[in-house]
Design an enzyme around this catalytic site. Sequence first.
Site, PDB file in Angstrom:
ATOM      1  N   ASN A  10      17.746  18.741  43.946  1.00 24.80           N
ATOM      2  CA  ASN A  10      17.855  19.525  42.714  1.00 24.80           C
ATOM      3  C   ASN A  10      17.863  20.999  43.124  1.00 24.80           C
ATOM      4  O   ASN A  10      16.826  21.544  43.473  1.00 24.80           O
ATOM      5  CB  ASN A  10      16.657  19.209  41.800  1.00 24.80           C
ATOM      6  CG  ASN A  10      16.589  20.134  40.596  1.00 24.80           C
ATOM      7  OD1 ASN A  10      17.583  20.788  40.246  1.00 24.80           O
ATOM      8  ND2 ASN A  10      15.438  20.198  39.950  1.00 24.80           N
ATOM      9  N   LYS A  12      18.335  23.562  41.321  1.00 28.16           N
ATOM     10  CA  LYS A  12      17.870  24.499  40.280  1.00 28.16           C
ATOM     11  C   LYS A  12      18.883  25.658  40.167  1.00 28.16           C
ATOM     12  O   LYS A  12      20.072  25.421  40.321  1.00 28.16           O
ATOM     13  CB  LYS A  12      16.454  24.972  40.582  1.00 28.16           C
ATOM     14  CG  LYS A  12      15.536  23.787  40.883  1.00 28.16           C
ATOM     15  CD  LYS A  12      14.085  24.085  40.910  1.00 28.16           C
ATOM     16  CE  LYS A  12      13.329  22.810  41.210  1.00 28.16           C
ATOM     17  NZ  LYS A  12      11.902  22.920  41.057  1.00 28.16           N
ATOM     18  N   HIS A  95      13.715  17.502  32.964  1.00 32.84           N
ATOM     19  CA  HIS A  95      12.957  18.088  34.079  1.00 32.84           C
ATOM     20  C   HIS A  95      11.820  18.942  33.496  1.00 32.84           C
ATOM     21  O   HIS A  95      11.999  19.569  32.452  1.00 32.84           O
ATOM     22  CB  HIS A  95      13.881  18.942  34.950  1.00 32.84           C
ATOM     23  CG  HIS A  95      13.207  19.418  36.191  1.00 32.84           C
ATOM     24  ND1 HIS A  95      12.376  20.506  36.206  1.00 32.84           N
ATOM     25  CD2 HIS A  95      13.219  18.927  37.458  1.00 32.84           C
ATOM     26  CE1 HIS A  95      11.899  20.666  37.431  1.00 32.84           C
ATOM     27  NE2 HIS A  95      12.401  19.719  38.216  1.00 32.84           N
ATOM     28  N   GLU A  97      10.723  21.763  34.153  1.00 35.38           N
ATOM     29  CA  GLU A  97      11.070  23.178  33.887  1.00 35.38           C
ATOM     30  C   GLU A  97      11.831  23.302  32.569  1.00 35.38           C
ATOM     31  O   GLU A  97      11.707  24.304  31.861  1.00 35.38           O
ATOM     32  CB  GLU A  97      11.877  23.749  35.074  1.00 35.38           C
ATOM     33  CG  GLU A  97      10.961  24.026  36.262  1.00 35.38           C
ATOM     34  CD  GLU A  97      11.636  23.974  37.615  1.00 35.38           C
ATOM     35  OE1 GLU A  97      12.882  24.024  37.681  1.00 35.38           O
ATOM     36  OE2 GLU A  97      10.910  23.875  38.625  1.00 35.38           O
ATOM     37  N   GLU A 167       7.505  13.071  38.370  1.00 40.30           N
ATOM     38  CA  GLU A 167       7.257  14.365  39.006  1.00 40.30           C
ATOM     39  C   GLU A 167       6.016  15.006  38.390  1.00 40.30           C
ATOM     40  O   GLU A 167       6.113  15.620  37.319  1.00 40.30           O
ATOM     41  CB  GLU A 167       8.448  15.300  38.781  1.00 40.30           C
ATOM     42  CG  GLU A 167       9.725  14.840  39.416  1.00 40.30           C
ATOM     43  CD  GLU A 167      10.668  16.012  39.656  1.00 40.30           C
ATOM     44  OE1 GLU A 167      10.950  16.311  40.810  1.00 40.30           O
ATOM     45  OE2 GLU A 167      11.087  16.650  38.668  1.00 40.30           O
ATOM     46  N   GLY A 173       7.061  22.602  43.270  1.00 45.94           N
ATOM     47  CA  GLY A 173       7.166  23.966  43.783  1.00 45.94           C
ATOM     48  C   GLY A 173       5.837  24.570  44.206  1.00 45.94           C
ATOM     49  O   GLY A 173       5.733  25.771  44.421  1.00 45.94           O
ATOM     50  N   SER A 213       7.255  18.801  45.731  1.00 41.67           N
ATOM     51  CA  SER A 213       6.956  19.267  47.091  1.00 41.67           C
ATOM     52  C   SER A 213       7.241  18.219  48.170  1.00 41.67           C
ATOM     53  O   SER A 213       6.484  18.099  49.141  1.00 41.67           O
ATOM     54  CB  SER A 213       5.517  19.765  47.179  1.00 41.67           C
ATOM     55  OG  SER A 213       5.333  20.879  46.321  1.00 41.67           O
TER      56      SER A 213
HETATM   57  P1  PGA Z   1      10.072  20.917  44.602  1.00 40.92           P
HETATM   58  O1  PGA Z   1      10.816  20.611  43.211  1.00 40.92           O
HETATM   59  O2  PGA Z   1      10.554  19.859  45.584  1.00 40.92           O
HETATM   60  O3  PGA Z   1      10.504  22.292  44.987  1.00 40.92           O
HETATM   61  O4  PGA Z   1       8.608  20.788  44.355  1.00 40.92           O
HETATM   62  C1  PGA Z   1      11.014  19.300  42.755  1.00 40.92           C
HETATM   63  C2  PGA Z   1      11.748  19.328  41.444  1.00 40.92           C
HETATM   64  O5  PGA Z   1      11.551  20.272  40.664  1.00 40.92           O
HETATM   65  O6  PGA Z   1      12.534  18.411  41.145  1.00 40.92           O
END
Ligand code: PGA
Length: 254
Positions: A10, A12, A95, A97, A167, A173, A213
Amino acid sequence: MTRQLYAVGNWKMYKTSREATQYIEELAPLVENCRAHVYLAVPYTSIAPASHYAKDTQIVIGAQNMHDAREGAFTGEVASLMLKEAGAKFTLLGHSERRQQFRETDAAIHKKVLRALQDDIQPIVCVGETWQEREKGQAEEVLRNQIMACLGEIPKEEAEKILLAYEPVWAIGTGKTATPEIAQAMHAHCREILGELFGKRKANTISILYGGSVKPDNVAELIAEKDIDGVLVGGASLDPATFAKIAHHCEKGK
Ligand code: PGA
């Protein structure tokens, strides 16, 4: 029944189209013959060029979001048929976010899932609890509510087209990954809820991905868990060599 394995990147809001195509050229030879599905959720503007460069490779291109309407007066939004024409084969939906920063609700995500299925875009539906919810002992209930609301009323025969991604919001993140034990327990819980919705047999065929992560050095222990069928990777998917390492871990351990 063995479930399919997935490594989903992903990006982003990273990478221009030019950067995207360079990345695909670098990644393609590294994941040739990888037994896991290699998916990349790229920004809208990169879907068409990335799909073009990914043709005849192992890499499958998708989106990070879409609108639920077929078309309409929704300034700044993108519809599923537009994604499809650009070459997207799947899309992330819900997601954290999107849920947190853009106030997407389970009801809105549910409508998007229905639209995506109707237009033949594979939905990857994201669910997960916040740290506060986990501390209050509400993690299981939060997941149940999200899954029931996002995937309720989906016809049983469509269920196997869906991927679910667990998640935990506190792991995204942050560099804090769920332990394999926590992740496995939550995946088993997700599968149980999928069983209530679609029947146990069907639930056993749906791949559930872990996200938060994920890195080359923690992916092996996660993917070794019984109910973890792949990973959804943000930060560590931005570098092709790193993401290729993760993808190759996903084909092992099963
Ligand atoms: P990350 O993000 O691997 O940077 O923690 C995962 C995601 O948002 O799908």
